[in-house]
Design a protein around this motif. Structure first.
Motif, PDB file in Angstrom:
ATOM      1  N   ARG A 243       0.856  -1.197   0.000  1.00 61.06           N
ATOM      2  CA  ARG A 243       0.000   0.000   0.000  1.00 61.06           C
ATOM      3  C   ARG A 243       0.886   1.239   0.000  1.00 61.06           C
ATOM      4  O   ARG A 243       2.105   1.148  -0.008  1.00 61.06           O
ATOM      5  N   SER A 244       0.267   2.411   0.050  1.00 62.57           N
ATOM      6  CA  SER A 244       1.039   3.653  -0.012  1.00 62.57           C
ATOM      7  C   SER A 244       0.830   4.504   1.219  1.00 62.57           C
ATOM      8  O   SER A 244      -0.269   4.527   1.794  1.00 62.57           O
ATOM      9  N   ALA A 245       1.899   5.198   1.603  1.00 60.16           N
ATOM     10  CA  ALA A 245       1.808   6.193   2.660  1.00 60.16           C
ATOM     11  C   ALA A 245       2.003   7.552   2.035  1.00 60.16           C
ATOM     12  O   ALA A 245       2.513   7.670   0.907  1.00 60.16           O
ATOM     13  N   ILE A 246       1.581   8.588   2.770  1.00 56.12           N
ATOM     14  CA  ILE A 246       1.782   9.959   2.291  1.00 56.12           C
ATOM     15  C   ILE A 246       2.997  10.516   3.014  1.00 56.12           C
ATOM     16  O   ILE A 246       3.051  10.499   4.251  1.00 56.12           O
ATOM     17  N   LEU A 247       3.990  11.004   2.252  1.00 60.10           N
ATOM     18  CA  LEU A 247       5.182  11.560   2.872  1.00 60.10           C
ATOM     19  C   LEU A 247       4.836  12.918   3.474  1.00 60.10           C
ATOM     20  O   LEU A 247       4.469  13.836   2.749  1.00 60.10           O
ATOM     21  N   PRO A 248       4.922  13.063   4.767  1.00 58.47           N
ATOM     22  CA  PRO A 248       4.599  14.338   5.405  1.00 58.47           C
ATOM     23  C   PRO A 248       5.433  15.467   4.813  1.00 58.47           C
ATOM     24  O   PRO A 248       6.560  15.239   4.373  1.00 58.47           O
ATOM     25  N   LEU A 249       4.889  16.641   4.823  1.00 52.16           N
ATOM     26  CA  LEU A 249       5.508  17.882   4.357  1.00 52.16           C
ATOM     27  C   LEU A 249       5.663  17.952   2.840  1.00 52.16           C
ATOM     28  O   LEU A 249       5.733  19.022   2.262  1.00 52.16           O
ATOM     29  N   VAL A 250       5.728  16.791   2.195  1.00 52.07           N
ATOM     30  CA  VAL A 250       5.915  16.773   0.742  1.00 52.07           C
ATOM     31  C   VAL A 250       4.623  16.332   0.049  1.00 52.07           C
ATOM     32  O   VAL A 250       4.320  16.772  -1.052  1.00 52.07           O
ATOM     33  N   GLY A 251       3.891  15.459   0.682  1.00 53.98           N
ATOM     34  CA  GLY A 251       2.605  15.052   0.144  1.00 53.98           C
ATOM     35  C   GLY A 251       2.681  13.953  -0.887  1.00 53.98           C
ATOM     36  O   GLY A 251       1.680  13.455  -1.380  1.00 53.98           O
ATOM     37  N   ARG A 252       3.923  13.531  -1.198  1.00 57.01           N
ATOM     38  CA  ARG A 252       4.091  12.499  -2.209  1.00 57.01           C
ATOM     39  C   ARG A 252       3.657  11.146  -1.655  1.00 57.01           C
ATOM     40  O   ARG A 252       3.794  10.861  -0.475  1.00 57.01           O
ATOM     41  N   ARG A 253       3.103  10.308  -2.534  1.00 53.97           N
ATOM     42  CA  ARG A 253       2.750   8.943  -2.133  1.00 53.97           C
ATOM     43  C   ARG A 253       3.993   8.075  -2.269  1.00 53.97           C
ATOM     44  O   ARG A 253       4.648   8.079  -3.304  1.00 53.97           O
ATOM     45  N   ILE A 254       4.306   7.356  -1.193  1.00 50.51           N
ATOM     46  CA  ILE A 254       5.458   6.452  -1.246  1.00 50.51           C
ATOM     47  C   ILE A 254       5.009   5.073  -0.810  1.00 50.51           C
ATOM     48  O   ILE A 254       4.125   4.941   0.031  1.00 50.51           O
ATOM     49  N   PRO A 255       5.592   4.036  -1.402  1.00 52.23           N
ATOM     50  CA  PRO A 255       5.130   2.686  -1.105  1.00 52.23           C
ATOM     51  C   PRO A 255       5.629   2.174   0.243  1.00 52.23           C
ATOM     52  O   PRO A 255       6.692   2.580   0.710  1.00 52.23           O
ATOM     53  N   VAL A 256       4.852   1.291   0.848  1.00 54.99           N
ATOM     54  CA  VAL A 256       5.333   0.522   1.992  1.00 54.99           C
ATOM     55  C   VAL A 256       5.893  -0.773   1.406  1.00 54.99           C
ATOM     56  O   VAL A 256       5.176  -1.488   0.709  1.00 54.99           O
ATOM     57  N   ILE A 257       7.182  -1.006   1.656  1.00 53.92           N
ATOM     58  CA  ILE A 257       7.815  -2.179   1.044  1.00 53.92           C
ATOM     59  C   ILE A 257       8.305  -3.139   2.121  1.00 53.92           C
ATOM     60  O   ILE A 257       8.482  -2.753   3.271  1.00 53.92           O
ATOM     61  N   ALA A 258       8.492  -4.381   1.715  1.00 56.87           N
ATOM     62  CA  ALA A 258       9.020  -5.383   2.635  1.00 56.87           C
ATOM     63  C   ALA A 258      10.503  -5.564   2.352  1.00 56.87           C
ATOM     64  O   ALA A 258      10.894  -5.815   1.203  1.00 56.87           O
ATOM     65  N   ASP A 259      11.331  -5.375   3.388  1.00 51.52           N
ATOM     66  CA  ASP A 259      12.774  -5.575   3.200  1.00 51.52           C
ATOM     67  C   ASP A 259      13.374  -5.989   4.529  1.00 51.52           C
ATOM     68  O   ASP A 259      13.048  -5.435   5.583  1.00 51.52           O
ATOM     69  N   GLU A 260      14.244  -6.986   4.459  1.00 54.00           N
ATOM     70  CA  GLU A 260      14.802  -7.524   5.704  1.00 54.00           C
ATOM     71  C   GLU A 260      15.728  -6.555   6.416  1.00 54.00           C
ATOM     72  O   GLU A 260      16.119  -6.779   7.554  1.00 54.00           O
ATOM     73  N   ARG A 335      16.413  20.418  10.651  1.00 51.53           N
ATOM     74  CA  ARG A 335      15.911  19.351  11.513  1.00 51.53           C
ATOM     75  C   ARG A 335      14.935  19.934  12.549  1.00 51.53           C
ATOM     76  O   ARG A 335      13.830  19.437  12.717  1.00 51.53           O
ATOM     77  N   GLU A 336      15.358  21.018  13.175  1.00 53.26           N
ATOM     78  CA  GLU A 336      14.524  21.647  14.190  1.00 53.26           C
ATOM     79  C   GLU A 336      13.204  22.121  13.611  1.00 53.26           C
ATOM     80  O   GLU A 336      12.136  21.884  14.172  1.00 53.26           O
ATOM     81  N   ALA A 337      13.285  22.791  12.459  1.00 58.23           N
ATOM     82  CA  ALA A 337      12.082  23.343  11.829  1.00 58.23           C
ATOM     83  C   ALA A 337      11.114  22.216  11.458  1.00 58.23           C
ATOM     84  O   ALA A 337       9.901  22.323  11.642  1.00 58.23           O
ATOM     85  N   ILE A 338      11.654  21.127  10.971  1.00 63.18           N
ATOM     86  CA  ILE A 338      10.804  20.022  10.529  1.00 63.18           C
ATOM     87  C   ILE A 338      10.133  19.338  11.718  1.00 63.18           C
ATOM     88  O   ILE A 338       8.925  19.056  11.697  1.00 63.18           O
ATOM     89  N   VAL A 339      10.884  19.139  12.773  1.00 66.61           N
ATOM     90  CA  VAL A 339      10.306  18.519  13.965  1.00 66.61           C
ATOM     91  C   VAL A 339       9.191  19.404  14.524  1.00 66.61           C
ATOM     92  O   VAL A 339       8.105  18.937  14.878  1.00 66.61           O
ATOM     93  N   GLN A 340       9.484  20.687  14.562  1.00 68.07           N
ATOM     94  CA  GLN A 340       8.509  21.659  15.048  1.00 68.07           C
ATOM     95  C   GLN A 340       7.221  21.594  14.217  1.00 68.07           C
ATOM     96  O   GLN A 340       6.113  21.516  14.740  1.00 68.07           O
ATOM     97  N   LYS A 341       7.410  21.562  12.909  1.00 70.42           N
ATOM     98  CA  LYS A 341       6.263  21.566  12.006  1.00 70.42           C
ATOM     99  C   LYS A 341       5.444  20.270  12.154  1.00 70.42           C
ATOM    100  O   LYS A 341       4.220  20.301  12.232  1.00 70.42           O
ATOM    101  N   LEU A 342       6.161  19.152  12.240  1.00 72.12           N
ATOM    102  CA  LEU A 342       5.473  17.866  12.383  1.00 72.12           C
ATOM    103  C   LEU A 342       4.659  17.845  13.671  1.00 72.12           C
ATOM    104  O   LEU A 342       3.552  17.340  13.729  1.00 72.12           O
TER     105      LEU A 342
END
Length: 896
Positions: A243-260, A335-342
């Motif tokens: 399935r797909s997740a939405i990348l926060p702040l960017v809004g792009r759809r990114i896949p959930v993948i299986a990887d060891e 990093r600080e700005a992004i954490v704050q925004k999230l």
RNA sequence: GGGCGCGUAGCUCAGCGGGAGAGCACCACCUUGACACGGUGGGGGUCAGAGGUUCGAUCCCUCUCGCGCCCA
């Protein structure tokens, strides 16, 4: 006349200059002698002598001087390394002082400025090596940026490129944002940093209110995420894979993948995948064919150009204004700005403190950033193969052997070696680009132009690659480039492969391994037959020396204070197998005492007319004393030589120390005094033997303490000024019936020891001499006692020696030496109770020893299974112990 | 987490299958005719701990504890 005390400062400079000017350090390529070659690990041209240098060069010089004395044609190749980053930093700092910068003056002027700096200041370390006494062949000094060595570098690069072992590629590399250059994985050190693990909610696409939570220590790289990975076996996430997740702040759809790669135990079990900014993620990205957008620039600031087109506004998750506000921000601010925004968006689940490993540039000290860039790579995997084989087959041997494991472990897990650096100081990469970016690799610009003209069918304008090579690229060629390669010089033929490389374990990978690779590839043989790995120098508490700890010990200060020989001897003494050494001023002070002791012993010899006698034939010596000391010197020669051959510098030093102090000074010179005083033929033989042995001692010591030994060599008339360095290493001499001499002197030494002990324990004042009576002594013993009456009298404060006839007097102290009991009549002073207690203690000790041996020999299993010689030895020991016990008991009865 | 190494006298370190060693420090005595940067004598150790192999273990094997270093 020798000065009363040895003054190193007064003679070291003069002695060194004399050696150097007389050519004593020079290799003799025309000679037919067997060679012995060591390549100096070239110190940074910016460097000054530190304790690590003092250690490594003392060891090398010790080996070099020893082999030179053995008659080998010795080449100790000096030189310095241009040290790309270090040198560039030094000169940039100088420019900053005059309000300018490398970029302001431009590449050409900058490089010129570095050369000028090198002319003015680059000689510091070589001057300091002279202070240490290093007998390097200075006229052969090389510099890694010399014309010749630079030519070798270009030749190697061009050849490896042609062979497909060097290529250019866009790969993830360790990027140092401070130097704005790629660095190799070896130049990265990981440091434990107290950071934070942020748990961030990534909304699931099309499922209002549902999230997948990823845990990360680097939220600022989130902008470059291209997937969320979970472990295929992790039941918590099984339903989300694909399935797909939405990348926060960017809004792009990114896949959930299986990887060891994803570790269910770590964080939330789901990790963000940012292939352009993490080595593990890069591999995941490659496995899954994911895009690899970069979101950090060369200064580690946020860039949006590769992700802007993927922006997709989504209320409560991504807004363009915030995203744009990040552009150009430093990674930590971002990093600080992004954490704050999230947090504001309610997308921050939680944060927890976490200690984690962060890669840092070892020189810049800043966190390094994996960055996708175009770089040159060398196929180390391929080059390593013969190097590995050489160690496996023993063509090259590590000492101590355990380091071979370290070597193998690293050599078998190589990554491509990134050899390009975005610096100005160094060997510029001999690659040129045509108008269409086609690459032409050649030794010179002219050759590249010719290649290009041929390729394009017309002359074209070429642009040379801006980058320079990793400093270790040129160091890797050192064992043959210094000898003139690619020319087929006589030196190259004669001195390659070298005998031993001496260095610390910290550069096995940087340097040793790479010399092995390049040596094999271009010379078809190993660069050295042995690699001697020594430890690190630490302070007296075992702490690593560092500026920040303020525990740096300056070798030059120690040389000023105690002399170079003292520093060298301390180092040699401490250098055991494969251990770090702890060196404080106290150790050097102690070593100075030893040098002083030698000086004073030589002074005594000088005062007593002991001069080398060319007529003296050791095998004709008749006095037991002379035969004994010559024999002891023979054994010292054997021990010292074997120790040096085995790289056991500690044992070499111990052999010299023991022989010089505890044999030559403590016993021989003391025994010699009465002989010398008596004069006559005996005195003449003692003088000649003493001179012979002192000469041997000076020669044995020369590799460790060259200055004092050379000074004494001349002053005592062993040879002309500055000749010890060229004198042959001593060989054992023939000694007539050494066994009997040894038996006799050993007896005298034991007798004196016993009498001294008794006197000290009975508190007999040193000023009061006592007679001794020998009970049950064999005639030969009595004759010995007579022969050594004078020496025993002096050294044991004995007034008279007699055989005991009849009953012993009352009030005696007693000791046992072999078959005889030594009786000290101390009627006036002896404390009978104390003597009884003393003898009782002795009896107890010997009795316990006898009991233990008896039990062992009564054990049937031991007698039947242990080797016969071991059983026999135990029997003999038991017999001796029982005999001594009987005598002690008799002694006790006498005073009961 | 994986690997390597190290725990032996107060300190620094050798020894690595058959008697526990050195240097320094310590204590006592000594201005003896080279040396007080010296001489003489002495004290001081369940060789980290527990098992195992062996006739025998400081030494070889296993585990535990403690301390380094390297690589993840």
């Amino acid at each position: 006349m020798l000065e009363k005390t040895y003054d190193p400062a007064a003679i070291e400079g003069r002695r060194y200059a004399e050696w150097e000017e007389s050519g004593a350090f020079a290799a003799r390529p025309d000679s037919s002698a067997r060679t012995f070659t060591i390549m100096i690990p070239p110190p940074n041209v910016t460097g000054s002598l530190h304790m690590g240098h003092a250690l490594t060069f003392t060891i090398q010089d010790t080996l070099i001087r020893w082999r030179r004395m053995q008659g080998r044609d010795v080449l100790w190749q000096p030189g310095t390394d241009h040290a790309g980053i270090a040198t560039q930093m030094v000169v940039e700092r100088l420019l900053a002082e005059t309000q300018t910068s490398r970029r302001a003056i431009g590449r050409e002027a900058f490089v010129e400025r570095v050369w000028r700096w090198r002319e003015e200041s680059g000689g510091t370390i070589t001057r300091q090596l002279r202070r240490l006494g290093a007998s390097l062949d200075w006229p052969r000094e090389r510099f890694t940026m010399d014309a010749g060595l630079s030519e070798a570098v270009r030749r190697v690069f061009v050849t490896l490129h042609r062979e497909g072992l060097i290529h250019r590629a866009r790969r993830l590399v360790n990027w140092d944002p401070k130097f704005q250059s790629a660095i190799s994985d070896l130049e990265v050190e990981s440091r434990a940093i107290k950071g934070t693990l942020w748990h961030i909610r990534y909304p699931m696409a099309g499922e209002e209110g549902k999230f997948i939570i990823v845990a990360t220590t680097r939220p600022e790289t989130l902008l470059g995420d291209v997937a969320v990975a979970v472990h295929p076996a992790d039941v918590r996430y099984r339903g989300l894979i694909g399935r797909s997740a939405i990348l926060p702040l960017v809004g792009r759809r990114i896949p959930v993948i299986a990887d060891e790669y994803s570790d269910p135990e770590k964080g939330s079990g789901a990790v963000k995948i940012t292939p352009a900014h993490d080595f593990n993620d890069f591999k995941v990205g490659e496995r899954h064919g994911l895009p690899m957008p970069s979101v950090l620039d060369r200064e580690a600031r946020i860039r949006l150009d590769e992700i802007r087109e993927n922006f997709s506004p989504l209320a409560g998750v991504a807004d363009q204004e915030f995203l744009e506000s990040l552009a150009g921000q430093d990674r930590f601010a971002a990093r600080e700005a992004i954490v704050q925004k999230l947090s504001e968006l309610g997308l921050l689940e939680k944060s927890e403190p976490q200690l984690h490993q962060v890669p840092h540039g070892d020189r810049s000290g800043v966190p390094i950033e994996p960055l996708l860039t175009w770089q040159w790579f060398c196929n180390a995997v391929e080059l390593a193969k013969p190097a590995i084989a050489a160690v496996e087959t023993g063509r090259t041997e590590f000492v101590p052997k355990q380091w071979e494991n370290t070597f193998f472990a690293w050599m078998r897990n190589l990554e491509p070696w990134c050899i390009s650096r975005q610096l100005w100081w160094g060997h510029r990469i001999p690659a040129w680009y045509g108008p269409d970016e086609k690459i032409f690799v050649a030794d010179t610009a002219e050759e590249a132009a010719a290649l290009a003209a041929k390729s394009y069918g017309r002359p074209v304008e070429l642009r040379q690659d801006e980058d320079v090579l990793d400093t270790w690229f040129s160091s890797a060629l050192w064992p043959f480039s210094t000898l003139g390669w690619p020319e087929e010089t006589r030196e190259l033929k004669r001195y390659y492969p070298t005998d031993v490389l001496v260095t610390g374990f910290d550069i096995i990978f940087f340097w040793v391994a790479r010399m092995m690779m390049m040596g094999h590839h271009f010379m078809h043989d190993v660069p050295f037959r042995a690699v001697y790995i020594h430890g690190l120098v630490r302070d007296q508490h075992g702490q690593k020396m560092s500026k920040s700890k303020g525990n740096i010990v300056d070798p030059l200060e120690l040389i000023d204070r105690y002399g170079a020989d003292a520093l060298r001897f301390a180092i040699v003494q401490l250098t055991g197998p494969g251990r770090d050494i702890k060196l404080g001023p106290a150790r050097v002070e102690t070593a100075r005492s030893f040098v002083t002791k030698i000086w004073n012993a030589a002074r005594f010899c000088e005062m007593n007319g002991i001069r080398p006698d060319p007529e003296f034939r050791p095998e004709a010596a008749t006095l037991p004393l002379c035969r004994w000391v010559l024999d002891a010197a023979n054994r010292a020669i054997g021990e010292a030589t074997a120790a040096l051959a085995a790289y056991r510098f500690d044992e070499y030093a111990a052999a010299c120390y023991r022989f010089a102090w505890h044999v030559f000074c403590d016993w021989f010179l003391e025994f010699a005094k009465p002989e010398l005083a008596a004069g006559g033929a005996g005195a003449a033989e003692v003088r000649a033997a003493a001179a012979q042995v002192l000469g041997t001692l000076l020669r044995l010591l020369h590799p460790a303490t060259p200055f004092a030994s050379e000074e004494l060599w001349e002053q005592l008339g062993y040879g002309p000024s500055g000749s010890l360095i060229r004198t042959r290493w001593p060989e054992p001499v023939a000694v007539a019936d050494a066994d009997s001499a040894r038996a006799e002197l050993d007896w005298v030494v034991r007798l004196i020891g016993e009498v001294r002990t008794v006197r000290a324990e009975m508190n007999v004042p040193p000023a009061t001499p006592t007679p001794i009576l020998l009970k049950d002594a064999m005639p030969t013993t009595l004759l010995r006692a007579e022969r050594w009456r004078e020496a025993i009298g002096r050294l044991a404060r004995v007034s008279e020696i007699r055989a005991l006839v009849g009953a012993p007097p009352r009030g005696v102290a007693q000791a046992v030496v072999d078959e005889a009991t030594v009786i000290l009549p101390l009627a006036e002073i002896v404390d009978l109770a104390a003597e009884r207690a003393r003898l009782d203690r002795e009896r107890g000790k010997v009795g316990r020893e006898a009991e233990r041996l008896k039990q062992k020999l009564a054990d049937q299993a031991f007698v039947s299974r242990a080797p016969e010689e071991v059983v026999e030895e135990n029997r003999e020991r038991l017999a001796a112990a029982e005999a001594e016990l009987a005598r002690l008991e008799a002694a006790l009865r006498r005073i009961a």
